[in-house]
Motif scaffolding. Structure first.
Motif, PDB file in Angstrom:
ATOM      1  N   TYR A  65      -5.698  -8.922  -6.986  1.00 32.80           N
ATOM      2  CA  TYR A  65      -4.115  -9.285  -7.581  1.00 32.80           C
ATOM      3  C   TYR A  65      -3.776 -10.519  -6.979  1.00 32.80           C
ATOM      4  O   TYR A  65      -4.472 -10.186  -5.453  1.00 32.80           O
ATOM      5  CB  TYR A  65      -3.216  -8.283  -7.370  1.00 32.80           C
ATOM      6  CG  TYR A  65      -3.600  -6.685  -7.816  1.00 32.80           C
ATOM      7  CD1 TYR A  65      -2.794  -7.002  -9.769  1.00 32.80           C
ATOM      8  CD2 TYR A  65      -4.122  -6.235  -7.503  1.00 32.80           C
ATOM      9  CE1 TYR A  65      -3.027  -6.244 -10.627  1.00 32.80           C
ATOM     10  CE2 TYR A  65      -4.730  -4.709  -9.112  1.00 32.80           C
ATOM     11  CZ  TYR A  65      -3.867  -5.071  -9.541  1.00 32.80           C
ATOM     12  OH  TYR A  65      -4.076  -4.230 -10.655  1.00 32.80           O
ATOM     13  N   ARG A  66      -3.570 -11.887  -6.628  1.00 30.75           N
ATOM     14  CA  ARG A  66      -3.664 -12.635  -5.673  1.00 30.75           C
ATOM     15  C   ARG A  66      -2.341 -12.962  -5.637  1.00 30.75           C
ATOM     16  O   ARG A  66      -1.500 -12.091  -6.657  1.00 30.75           O
ATOM     17  CB  ARG A  66      -3.879 -14.107  -6.885  1.00 30.75           C
ATOM     18  CG  ARG A  66      -6.039 -14.137  -7.069  1.00 30.75           C
ATOM     19  CD  ARG A  66      -6.089 -15.107  -7.640  1.00 30.75           C
ATOM     20  NE  ARG A  66      -7.115 -15.044  -8.011  1.00 30.75           N
ATOM     21  CZ  ARG A  66      -8.175 -14.721  -7.695  1.00 30.75           C
ATOM     22  NH1 ARG A  66      -8.561 -13.705  -6.815  1.00 30.75           N
ATOM     23  NH2 ARG A  66      -9.310 -14.282  -8.403  1.00 30.75           N
ATOM     24  N   ALA A  67      -1.558 -13.300  -5.175  1.00 31.03           N
ATOM     25  CA  ALA A  67      -0.617 -13.801  -4.073  1.00 31.03           C
ATOM     26  C   ALA A  67       0.424 -13.659  -5.815  1.00 31.03           C
ATOM     27  O   ALA A  67       0.276 -15.051  -6.743  1.00 31.03           O
ATOM     28  CB  ALA A  67       0.047 -14.854  -3.449  1.00 31.03           C
ATOM     29  N   GLY A  68       2.261 -13.089  -5.602  1.00 30.80           N
ATOM     30  CA  GLY A  68       3.291 -13.513  -6.631  1.00 30.80           C
ATOM     31  C   GLY A  68       2.468 -12.061  -8.104  1.00 30.80           C
ATOM     32  O   GLY A  68       3.339 -12.051  -9.047  1.00 30.80           O
ATOM     33  N   ALA A  69       1.420 -11.327  -7.027  1.00 30.76           N
ATOM     34  CA  ALA A  69       0.921 -10.131  -9.209  1.00 30.76           C
ATOM     35  C   ALA A  69       2.031  -9.447  -8.394  1.00 30.76           C
ATOM     36  O   ALA A  69       2.150  -9.214  -7.596  1.00 30.76           O
ATOM     37  CB  ALA A  69      -0.917 -10.578  -8.596  1.00 30.76           C
ATOM     38  N   THR A  70       1.763  -8.716  -9.374  1.00 30.27           N
ATOM     39  CA  THR A  70       2.414  -7.296  -9.268  1.00 30.27           C
ATOM     40  C   THR A  70       1.569  -6.057  -9.401  1.00 30.27           C
ATOM     41  O   THR A  70       0.652  -6.090 -11.025  1.00 30.27           O
ATOM     42  CB  THR A  70       3.719  -6.765  -9.497  1.00 30.27           C
ATOM     43  OG1 THR A  70       3.543  -6.851 -11.120  1.00 30.27           O
ATOM     44  CG2 THR A  70       5.194  -7.655  -9.200  1.00 30.27           C
ATOM     45  N   LEU A  71       1.883  -4.685  -9.263  1.00 28.03           N
ATOM     46  CA  LEU A  71       0.637  -3.862  -9.742  1.00 28.03           C
ATOM     47  C   LEU A  71       1.140  -2.251  -9.819  1.00 28.03           C
ATOM     48  O   LEU A  71       2.426  -2.078  -8.533  1.00 28.03           O
ATOM     49  CB  LEU A  71      -0.095  -3.725  -8.452  1.00 28.03           C
ATOM     50  CG  LEU A  71      -0.368  -3.639  -7.313  1.00 28.03           C
ATOM     51  CD1 LEU A  71      -1.406  -2.272  -6.753  1.00 28.03           C
ATOM     52  CD2 LEU A  71      -0.232  -4.224  -6.473  1.00 28.03           C
ATOM     53  N   THR A  72       1.151  -1.766 -10.273  1.00 32.05           N
ATOM     54  CA  THR A  72       2.026   0.191 -10.401  1.00 32.05           C
ATOM     55  C   THR A  72       1.005   1.210  -9.781  1.00 32.05           C
ATOM     56  O   THR A  72      -0.489   0.924 -10.634  1.00 32.05           O
ATOM     57  CB  THR A  72       2.724   0.417 -11.438  1.00 32.05           C
ATOM     58  OG1 THR A  72       2.918  -0.307 -11.417  1.00 32.05           O
ATOM     59  CG2 THR A  72       2.805   1.640 -11.462  1.00 32.05           C
ATOM     60  N   GLU A  73       1.618   1.752  -9.353  1.00 30.08           N
ATOM     61  CA  GLU A  73      -0.024   2.806  -8.950  1.00 30.08           C
ATOM     62  C   GLU A  73       0.630   4.228  -9.578  1.00 30.08           C
ATOM     63  O   GLU A  73       1.703   4.464  -8.132  1.00 30.08           O
ATOM     64  CB  GLU A  73      -0.526   3.030  -7.470  1.00 30.08           C
ATOM     65  CG  GLU A  73      -1.237   1.646  -6.911  1.00 30.08           C
ATOM     66  CD  GLU A  73      -1.715   2.125  -5.007  1.00 30.08           C
ATOM     67  OE1 GLU A  73      -2.303   0.921  -5.207  1.00 30.08           O
ATOM     68  OE2 GLU A  73      -1.116   2.805  -4.195  1.00 30.08           O
ATOM     69  N   PRO A  74      -0.212   5.104 -10.076  1.00 31.17           N
ATOM     70  CA  PRO A  74       0.714   6.072 -10.378  1.00 31.17           C
ATOM     71  C   PRO A  74      -0.187   7.687  -9.153  1.00 31.17           C
ATOM     72  O   PRO A  74      -1.224   7.231  -8.608  1.00 31.17           O
ATOM     73  CB  PRO A  74      -0.125   6.757 -11.928  1.00 31.17           C
ATOM     74  CG  PRO A  74      -1.599   5.420 -11.409  1.00 31.17           C
ATOM     75  CD  PRO A  74      -1.625   4.723 -10.712  1.00 31.17           C
ATOM     76  N   SER A  75       0.931   8.598  -9.528  1.00 33.87           N
ATOM     77  CA  SER A  75       0.483   9.527  -8.775  1.00 33.87           C
ATOM     78  C   SER A  75      -0.222  10.745  -8.526  1.00 33.87           C
ATOM     79  O   SER A  75      -0.918  11.089 -10.154  1.00 33.87           O
ATOM     80  CB  SER A  75       2.102  10.066  -8.103  1.00 33.87           C
ATOM     81  OG  SER A  75       2.547  10.363  -9.215  1.00 33.87           O
ATOM     82  N   GLY A  76      -0.564  11.453  -7.513  1.00 35.16           N
ATOM     83  CA  GLY A  76      -1.870  12.517  -7.744  1.00 35.16           C
ATOM     84  C   GLY A  76      -2.971  12.056  -7.348  1.00 35.16           C
ATOM     85  O   GLY A  76      -3.518  11.269  -7.487  1.00 35.16           O
TER      86      GLY A  76
END
Length: 144
Positions: free
Chosen positions: A92-103
């Protein structure tokens, strides 16, 4: 709330963590890794915490997982994200988004393999009172 959520979604990744192969113990973040709370609120049984995380060049977050979902935005630098199979699951470079799931079945590490600091804005959506992250042992990777 919309602005806080948008900003948090913009920066949650970091929150990945690293660990070295060897004994099965939790690995802490690398030297110089910092996090500053920007905003925090509780609605019902859910905590919303927006943090800015900085990972110096060559360092990592340490291996970990979260009890809730995280949304991240890379503000500066590049985040290299690895799962418990030691495989990269995103760059992920500058400006990118991400999601991390739980658990605990989503153990991961965030690494800064670049030469400049990695800066992330991360929105933690957690059960009320839960820690920001739970340390996890290195799953057998030859890096931390």
């Amino acid at each position: 709330m919309g602005t806080v959520l948008r900003t948090g979604v913009a920066g949650t990744a970091v929150l990945c963590f690293s660990l070295v192969a060897g004994p099965a113990y939790a690995t802490p973040p690398g030297p110089g890794v910092t996090g500053t709370v920007i905003a925090q609120t509780t609605v019902g049984d859910t905590d919303y915490i927006l943090r800015e995380i900085t990972v110096p060049a060559g360092q990592s977050t340490g291996w970990h997982y979260h009890d809730g979902t995280l949304y991240g935005l890379v503000k500066e630098g590049t985040l290299s994200h690895f799962d418990s199979n030691c495989a990269p699951d995103g760059t992920y470079r500058a400006g990118a988004t991400l999601t991390e799931p739980s658990g605990s079945d989503h153990v991961h590490i965030g690494r800064n393999l670049g030469t400049t600091p990695l800066v992330l804005d991360v929105l933690y959506v957690l059960p009320h009172g839960a820690p920001l992250s739970e340390d996890a042992p290195n799953p057998g990777c030859d890096f931390q």
